[in-house]
Design an enzyme around this catalytic site. Structure first.
Site, PDB file in Angstrom:
ATOM      1  N   ILE A  35      39.564  44.015  41.444  1.00  0.00           N
ATOM      2  CA  ILE A  35      39.448  42.717  40.012  1.00  0.00           C
ATOM      3  C   ILE A  35      40.216  42.233  39.763  1.00  0.00           C
ATOM      4  O   ILE A  35      40.524  42.906  38.709  1.00  0.00           O
ATOM      5  CB  ILE A  35      38.150  42.609  40.124  1.00  0.00           C
ATOM      6  CG1 ILE A  35      36.960  43.520  40.830  1.00  0.00           C
ATOM      7  CG2 ILE A  35      37.026  41.255  39.638  1.00  0.00           C
ATOM      8  CD1 ILE A  35      36.244  42.163  41.882  1.00  0.00           C
ATOM      9  N   GLU A  36      40.543  41.432  39.450  1.00  0.00           N
ATOM     10  CA  GLU A  36      41.739  40.846  38.696  1.00  0.00           C
ATOM     11  C   GLU A  36      40.840  39.679  37.392  1.00  0.00           C
ATOM     12  O   GLU A  36      40.859  38.766  38.201  1.00  0.00           O
ATOM     13  CB  GLU A  36      43.072  40.625  39.041  1.00  0.00           C
ATOM     14  CG  GLU A  36      44.153  40.053  37.853  1.00  0.00           C
ATOM     15  CD  GLU A  36      45.378  39.926  38.754  1.00  0.00           C
ATOM     16  OE1 GLU A  36      45.936  39.740  37.850  1.00  0.00           O
ATOM     17  OE2 GLU A  36      45.191  39.730  39.942  1.00  0.00           O
TER      18      GLU A  36
END
Length: 135
Positions: free
Chosen positions: A129-130
């Protein structure tokens, strides 16, 4: 006339446990949960809404008849980038306050519209997850 794609409406991620994943996306990323029944012979759907998009959480236990999907479903194999107006430091602080490890960042990266500053973590299934903001 060639086809022109304008936006992403939704995407589907495969998860081991819908309840665990829904709680995480709601608690950590502030998404809104929506459950619905797609009809007879289908698995109940759970969506996580944010902005004008949503993520459908597909349980790995669902068969292709219960939920038409990709050929090779596997939990934890996604790499998602979300945009926020929060500062990268605020993102990192929020993740840590939620008990989520920051695995990289803040760091400059290349987004669709230019340079973004990103903070990375993993969801409960291990997907990357960015969380980013444009400079």
């Amino acid at each position: 006339m060639p086809l022109a794609i304008e936006a992403l409406d939704h995407l589907v991620i495969n998860v081991r446990d819908v309840e665990v994943a829904a709680d995480w996306y709601q608690r950590v990323l502030g998404m809104t949960r929506e459950d619905f029944d797609p009809g007879p012979g289908k698995v109940r759907r759970t969506s996580m809404r944010f902005g004008r998009q949503k993520i459908n959480l597909r349980p790995l236990s669902a068969s292709k008849e219960e939920w038409f999907t990709a050929d090779h479903e596997k939990a934890g194999s996604d790499d998602l980038c979300f945009l926020t107006s929060a500062s990268p430091q605020a993102v990192a602080d929020h993740l840590r306050a939620c008990g989520v490890a920051v695995i990289e960042g803040p760091a400059d990266k290349r987004g669709a519209m230019g340079t973004i500053v990103s903070v990375y973590c993993r969801d409960p299934d291990g997907s990357l997850i960015e969380i980013s903001s444009y400079k």
